[in-house]
Motif scaffolding. Sequence first.
Motif, PDB file in Angstrom:
ATOM      1  N   ALA A  47       4.717  -1.350  11.976  1.00  0.00           N
ATOM      2  CA  ALA A  47       5.889  -1.014  11.160  1.00  0.00           C
ATOM      3  C   ALA A  47       5.868  -1.732   9.817  1.00  0.00           C
ATOM      4  CB  ALA A  47       7.170  -1.354  11.923  1.00  0.00           C
ATOM      5  N   SER A  48       5.248  -2.911   9.779  1.00  0.00           N
ATOM      6  CA  SER A  48       5.227  -3.653   8.516  1.00  0.00           C
ATOM      7  C   SER A  48       4.183  -3.121   7.543  1.00  0.00           C
ATOM      8  CB  SER A  48       4.976  -5.139   8.779  1.00  0.00           C
ATOM      9  OG  SER A  48       3.655  -5.341   9.231  1.00  0.00           O
ATOM     10  N   LEU A  49       3.224  -2.376   8.063  1.00  0.00           N
ATOM     11  CA  LEU A  49       2.254  -1.755   7.164  1.00  0.00           C
ATOM     12  C   LEU A  49       2.976  -0.696   6.334  1.00  0.00           C
ATOM     13  CD1 LEU A  49      -0.691  -1.220   9.657  1.00  0.00           C
ATOM     14  CD2 LEU A  49      -0.565  -2.919   7.846  1.00  0.00           C
ATOM     15  N   PRO A  50       2.579  -0.535   5.105  1.00  0.00           N
ATOM     16  CA  PRO A  50       3.260   0.469   4.276  1.00  0.00           C
ATOM     17  C   PRO A  50       2.777   1.888   4.573  1.00  0.00           C
ATOM     18  CG  PRO A  50       1.575  -0.640   3.008  1.00  0.00           C
ATOM     19  CD  PRO A  50       1.599  -1.306   4.351  1.00  0.00           C
ATOM     20  N   LEU A  51       2.767   2.250   5.869  1.00  0.00           N
ATOM     21  CA  LEU A  51       2.241   3.556   6.261  1.00  0.00           C
ATOM     22  C   LEU A  51       3.064   4.714   5.709  1.00  0.00           C
ATOM     23  CD1 LEU A  51       1.296   2.790   9.977  1.00  0.00           C
ATOM     24  CD2 LEU A  51      -0.232   2.939   8.007  1.00  0.00           C
ATOM     25  N   VAL A  52       4.372   4.570   5.745  1.00  0.00           N
ATOM     26  CA  VAL A  52       5.223   5.648   5.212  1.00  0.00           C
ATOM     27  C   VAL A  52       4.995   5.793   3.710  1.00  0.00           C
ATOM     28  CG1 VAL A  52       7.598   6.398   4.843  1.00  0.00           C
ATOM     29  CG2 VAL A  52       6.924   5.449   7.054  1.00  0.00           C
ATOM     30  N   SER A  53       4.894   4.665   3.025  1.00  0.00           N
ATOM     31  CA  SER A  53       4.628   4.719   1.580  1.00  0.00           C
ATOM     32  C   SER A  53       3.273   5.350   1.302  1.00  0.00           C
ATOM     33  CB  SER A  53       4.673   3.317   0.976  1.00  0.00           C
ATOM     34  OG  SER A  53       5.955   2.764   1.116  1.00  0.00           O
ATOM     35  N   VAL A  54       2.262   4.962   2.074  1.00  0.00           N
ATOM     36  CA  VAL A  54       0.931   5.539   1.884  1.00  0.00           C
ATOM     37  C   VAL A  54       0.960   7.040   2.158  1.00  0.00           C
ATOM     38  CG1 VAL A  54      -1.437   5.581   2.784  1.00  0.00           C
ATOM     39  CG2 VAL A  54      -0.316   3.393   2.300  1.00  0.00           C
ATOM     40  N   LEU A  55       1.642   7.439   3.226  1.00  0.00           N
ATOM     41  CA  LEU A  55       1.755   8.879   3.510  1.00  0.00           C
ATOM     42  C   LEU A  55       2.457   9.610   2.359  1.00  0.00           C
ATOM     43  CD1 LEU A  55       2.652   9.037   7.297  1.00  0.00           C
ATOM     44  CD2 LEU A  55       0.578   9.899   6.196  1.00  0.00           C
ATOM     45  N   ALA A  56       3.540   9.025   1.856  1.00  0.00           N
ATOM     46  CA  ALA A  56       4.260   9.662   0.741  1.00  0.00           C
ATOM     47  C   ALA A  56       3.362   9.778  -0.487  1.00  0.00           C
ATOM     48  CB  ALA A  56       5.515   8.868   0.405  1.00  0.00           C
ATOM     49  N   ILE A  57       2.582   8.751  -0.745  1.00  0.00           N
ATOM     50  CA  ILE A  57       1.667   8.775  -1.890  1.00  0.00           C
ATOM     51  C   ILE A  57       0.597   9.849  -1.690  1.00  0.00           C
ATOM     52  CG2 ILE A  57      -0.191   7.432  -2.985  1.00  0.00           C
ATOM     53  CD1 ILE A  57       1.733   4.968  -2.667  1.00  0.00           C
ATOM     54  N   VAL A  58       0.047   9.919  -0.492  1.00  0.00           N
ATOM     55  CA  VAL A  58      -0.973  10.937  -0.200  1.00  0.00           C
ATOM     56  C   VAL A  58      -0.389  12.333  -0.323  1.00  0.00           C
ATOM     57  CG1 VAL A  58      -2.434  11.917   1.631  1.00  0.00           C
ATOM     58  CG2 VAL A  58      -2.429   9.444   1.212  1.00  0.00           C
ATOM     59  N   TRP A  59       0.790  12.544   0.302  1.00  0.00           N
ATOM     60  CA  TRP A  59       1.413  13.878   0.226  1.00  0.00           C
ATOM     61  C   TRP A  59       1.704  14.249  -1.231  1.00  0.00           C
ATOM     62  CZ3 TRP A  59      -0.359  15.189   4.404  1.00  0.00           C
ATOM     63  CH2 TRP A  59      -0.007  14.706   5.662  1.00  0.00           C
ATOM     64  N   LEU A  60       2.224  13.296  -2.018  1.00  0.00           N
ATOM     65  CA  LEU A  60       2.523  13.590  -3.429  1.00  0.00           C
ATOM     66  C   LEU A  60       1.252  13.969  -4.183  1.00  0.00           C
ATOM     67  CD1 LEU A  60       4.512  13.698  -5.805  1.00  0.00           C
ATOM     68  CD2 LEU A  60       4.091  11.242  -6.137  1.00  0.00           C
ATOM     69  N   TYR A  61       0.196  13.211  -3.967  1.00  0.00           N
ATOM     70  CA  TYR A  61      -1.055  13.520  -4.656  1.00  0.00           C
ATOM     71  C   TYR A  61      -1.593  14.895  -4.240  1.00  0.00           C
ATOM     72  CZ  TYR A  61      -5.751  13.529  -6.408  1.00  0.00           C
ATOM     73  OH  TYR A  61      -6.896  13.901  -7.062  1.00  0.00           O
ATOM     74  N   LEU A  62      -1.595  15.169  -2.938  1.00  0.00           N
ATOM     75  CA  LEU A  62      -2.096  16.461  -2.475  1.00  0.00           C
ATOM     76  C   LEU A  62      -1.244  17.620  -2.993  1.00  0.00           C
ATOM     77  CD1 LEU A  62      -3.102  15.615   1.210  1.00  0.00           C
ATOM     78  CD2 LEU A  62      -4.624  15.956  -0.765  1.00  0.00           C
ATOM     79  N   ASP A  63       0.065  17.368  -3.118  1.00  0.00           N
ATOM     80  CA  ASP A  63       0.971  18.420  -3.604  1.00  0.00           C
ATOM     81  C   ASP A  63       0.829  18.652  -5.104  1.00  0.00           C
ATOM     82  OD1 ASP A  63       1.996  18.768  -1.077  1.00  0.00           O
ATOM     83  OD2 ASP A  63       3.821  17.618  -1.443  1.00  0.00           O
ATOM     84  N   THR A  64       0.601  17.582  -5.879  1.00  0.00           N
ATOM     85  CA  THR A  64       0.666  17.694  -7.342  1.00  0.00           C
ATOM     86  C   THR A  64      -0.645  17.419  -8.066  1.00  0.00           C
ATOM     87  OG1 THR A  64       1.268  15.380  -7.679  1.00  0.00           O
ATOM     88  CG2 THR A  64       3.087  16.952  -7.290  1.00  0.00           C
ATOM     89  N   ARG A  65      -1.523  16.634  -7.451  1.00  0.00           N
ATOM     90  CA  ARG A  65      -2.759  16.157  -8.106  1.00  0.00           C
ATOM     91  C   ARG A  65      -2.435  15.398  -9.395  1.00  0.00           C
ATOM     92  NH1 ARG A  65      -6.230  16.631  -3.965  1.00  0.00           N
ATOM     93  NH2 ARG A  65      -6.504  18.761  -3.315  1.00  0.00           N
TER      94      ARG A  65
END
Length: 115
Positions: free
Chosen positions: A32-50
Amino acid sequence: MYYLTKLIVTCALVVAISEVARRHSLVAAVLASLPLVSVLAIVWLYLDTRDVEKVAGLARSIFWLVLPSLLLFVSLPILLRSGVNFVVSLSVSIGVTVAGYFLMMLVLHKLGVHL
């Protein structure tokens, strides 16, 4: 289908951590302390927008807003160990965290940092 994949992966992460917590609180805390949600959000944003500028902006904003989010993890155990009811403790801790967000936004604005 892509949206459904994003939803399933993100939800599965939260459910997995809560299930692990029932058996091994330390392992769950590490996950839970790993920034997994943040990393997922960053990945999804990049994949969505490049758009790397949007990704950089999101990462920068997350950095500043992680600081007040720590208030939850300080206030909740203090309240619980003081004998305050769980629901009240969680509610107060969330309120303290929200106040921390507002304070951080005010301080950042005064310092000229715009998220």
